[in-house]
Design a protein around this motif. Sequence first.
Motif, short mmCIF file in Angstrom:
data_model
loop_
_atom_site.label_atom_id
_atom_site.label_comp_id
_atom_site.label_asym_id
_atom_site.label_seq_id
_atom_site.Cartn_x
_atom_site.Cartn_y
_atom_site.Cartn_z
N SER A 669 0.74 -1.33 -0.05
CA SER A 669 0.07 -0.23 0.08
C SER A 669 0.75 1.31 0.04
O SER A 669 1.97 1.29 0.48
CB SER A 669 -1.08 -0.03 1.05
N ALA A 670 0.48 2.45 -0.71
CA ALA A 670 0.96 3.72 -0.46
C ALA A 670 -0.21 4.59 -0.57
O ALA A 670 -1.15 4.55 -0.98
CB ALA A 670 1.97 3.83 -1.93
N THR A 671 0.30 5.79 0.11
CA THR A 671 -0.94 6.79 0.18
C THR A 671 -0.40 8.42 -0.52
O THR A 671 -1.19 9.19 -0.26
CB THR A 671 -1.07 7.35 1.95
N ASP A 672 0.71 8.30 -1.18
CA ASP A 672 1.00 9.24 -2.23
C ASP A 672 1.40 8.99 -3.44
O ASP A 672 2.03 7.51 -3.56
CB ASP A 672 1.63 10.28 -1.42
N GLY A 673 1.67 9.57 -4.53
CA GLY A 673 2.24 9.25 -5.78
C GLY A 673 3.73 8.68 -5.55
O GLY A 673 4.25 7.71 -6.03
N PRO A 674 4.70 9.92 -5.33
CA PRO A 674 6.25 9.24 -5.34
C PRO A 674 6.37 7.99 -4.79
O PRO A 674 6.99 7.16 -4.81
CB PRO A 674 6.56 10.73 -4.57
N ASP A 675 5.52 7.74 -3.25
CA ASP A 675 5.89 6.65 -2.69
C ASP A 675 5.37 5.40 -3.21
O ASP A 675 5.80 4.21 -3.57
CB ASP A 675 5.00 6.56 -1.21
N SER A 676 4.30 5.41 -3.93
CA SER A 676 3.49 4.58 -4.76
C SER A 676 4.59 3.89 -5.99
O SER A 676 4.67 2.68 -6.45
CB SER A 676 2.32 4.83 -5.21
N ILE A 677 5.27 5.11 -6.60
CA ILE A 677 6.22 4.78 -7.90
C ILE A 677 7.20 4.01 -7.30
O ILE A 677 7.83 3.08 -7.69
CB ILE A 677 6.72 6.18 -8.09
N GLU A 678 7.87 4.56 -5.89
CA GLU A 678 9.03 3.53 -5.49
C GLU A 678 8.58 2.36 -5.05
O GLU A 678 9.22 1.18 -5.28
CB GLU A 678 9.57 4.32 -4.10
N LYS A 679 7.41 2.10 -4.50
CA LYS A 679 7.05 0.80 -4.24
C LYS A 679 6.79 -0.20 -5.22
O LYS A 679 6.77 -1.40 -5.40
CB LYS A 679 5.84 0.76 -3.12
N ALA A 680 6.12 0.39 -6.45
CA ALA A 680 5.72 -0.15 -7.62
C ALA A 680 7.22 -0.75 -8.33
O ALA A 680 7.27 -1.84 -8.81
CB ALA A 680 5.05 0.57 -8.60
N LYS A 681 8.14 0.15 -8.31
CA LYS A 681 9.39 -0.25 -9.00
C LYS A 681 9.99 -1.32 -8.17
O LYS A 681 10.94 -2.27 -8.58
CB LYS A 681 10.41 0.86 -8.87
N ALA A 682 9.88 -1.37 -6.59
CA ALA A 682 10.55 -2.40 -5.89
C ALA A 682 9.71 -3.73 -6.00
O ALA A 682 10.45 -4.70 -5.64
CB ALA A 682 10.80 -1.68 -4.25
#
Length: 727
Positions: A669-682
């Motif tokens: 899960s993520a609650t903002d755009g930058p965090d979601s991009i990093e988690k998607a890549k990882a």
Amino acid sequence: MRASSLFKKVLLVTVVSLAVTSVANYLFDSFWLHLIVFAIISVASAVFLRSTIDEPLNAVIDYSKKLLDHEYDAKIDINTGDEFDALSSILQFMAIDISEIFTRFEEVAGGLAEKEFEITATLNYLKAVINTMADGLLVADANGSITRINKPLAKLFGIDPYNVAGKPVEEVFGASMTALLKQSVAQNSLEVITTDIELPSSMVIKASSSVIHKAGGTQEQPKSADGVVIIVQDVTKERNVDRMKTDFISTVSHELRTPLTSILGFTEIIQERLQDQVFPALPTGSKKTDKSVKLINDNLNIIIGEGVRLTNLINDVLDIAKMEAGKVDWKRETIHIEDIINRACQSTQSLCGKAGLEFIKDIEPDLPQITGDPDRLVQVIINLISNAVKFTKEGSVTCTAKQVDSDVLINITDTGVGIDAKDLESVFEKFKQVGDTLTDKPKGTGLGLPISKQIITHHQGRIWVESEPGKGSTFYFTLPVHAEGTYRLTSTDLETLMKTIRGGARRLAESALPVDSESKTVLVVDDDESIRELLSQELHNAGYNVETAKDGLQAIKSIKERCPHLIILDVMMPEMNGFDVAAVIKGDPATADVPIIILSVVEDSERGRRLGVDRYLTKPINKELLFNDIKTLLADGTSRKKILVVDEDESNVKSLSDVLKAKGYTVVSATDGPDSIEKAKAERPDIIIVDALLSERDQLVKTLRFEKGLENVYFIYLYGQQNLKKD
């Protein structure tokens, strides 16, 4: 004038006294003579004054004493012609006035005493009536403070009726009664608001609330609320009877729908076998054979058609019973009304074609959204169009939709026979047929319109009809416009999201690893042997391995011995019902991931969802839907997917994450755009569920689409309540 006369008399006496004294002095110049003369004069003066002043004054004093003793009819007789005479007249007039005042006062006082007695008697009577009412009575002011309750209400809630005045309603009667009171005050209308409230003691009460308005209002514009009156009835027995009725209908429908399922299923199997295997093997060119083949097909079609018709009748009876009992599982979605109308028109297009009627659709562009159950609203429009076709021999059927104030107005107009004025009020009654049923064959069950009314009423709308014999009918209904608000995922939203997720997971799974049906085992659990046989034949024909169990206990034993890939489960079974079986299966870590499809006449999908059931279908069997769900669930099982949930609202993230984890998905899960991009890549998720506004603002999709390893990620966008977009 009278004062001067008295003065003159006194002056005269004085002058005479002085004159006599002077004469006496003159005639008798001696002390004794003066003394004698003075004594004579004094006596004469005293006699004179007594007769002219003292006696009238005493008479006035005596009369005044009589007035003090309330002897207002007493008389005073002074004929002196001076001020005492005038004073006596004034006193007598005053006595008369006082007498009249006291007489009137006694009359008024007597009337007031009589009125007071009447008022007291009336109040005591009303109090007795209130306390001997069969129903409870609660009176509260507009601020929610109790002003009066009666003994039946106090007994109902087990409270002291003499110790609650001035207390808040919520403190004494709870939040539900307070909510009803606030709703009445907020609406401030003359309409009565009624609701059922279940007490902690399992007692069910029916509370009817109406507003007390200040004097001077009108029906159109009532004054502000001065208080609220709530009538409370104990309806526990009635609701228990309703439950018994619903249970009875469910039981009877089970006994009807189960054999109907077998009849329809086996008839379709027979028809398929005849068409695929038997008829092609028959010699061609024989008129007798061709005629027999046609006759067999026609007979089978009649059996299937009548089976479907009987199924629809049972479904209607169940629908109206569940709606009246409040057991309908309503969906709540944001809807475009044109989509609802289009779905209904597609379902009824063939009806108009067969009847030779022209179908006209007139939908106002850019209609606002509404909120409700799309399937039920489609059912309403289908019912109305079907009725229009039934009673129209020639002409057209028109469906119109437009916005009127804060509502969307939909109407279905036909050019049929019309409805008599005497029947307009009763067309929405259960089992009511328009016309003479002895001469006009009933066309339908008479439940379509009552069901439609229940559905529209649940959506806070109105439904009515306008008609004239020989000139057709128009059925109208309104739906309130959807009010935009803060987006929150509801249980219905989660259910729809899960369907979308399963579709994406299936697409990914099918592209990666095809499902081999021959390697999949399906366990069929049903107490009816014919249903087990029907499902076994259908599943075998589709290439699945099939095992069967006749009850819940046997099913659990079979699962422990050999875990199937999927379970088809009935609900109403001896020994152990299907819900308990599902709870055992989902509660065991070894079998929690096994997909379960409930196939039953009992419609309680909400309970099934809470237990973790993957699909909930009702009998008779919709073969196409059943096998699509089997394929999807088995595809999901070949590869559990990783899902990234992105939403700024943490409650939405938690709700969706909990459901996905319960289904066996790996959730990030993520609650903002930058965090979601990093988690998607990882994390390299297979599916990303993202709030559409957040995705657009942070360019999430454009960024991830070009990231290595995420080219084929499956996106699901959230657009407010229940609006999904797949990519």
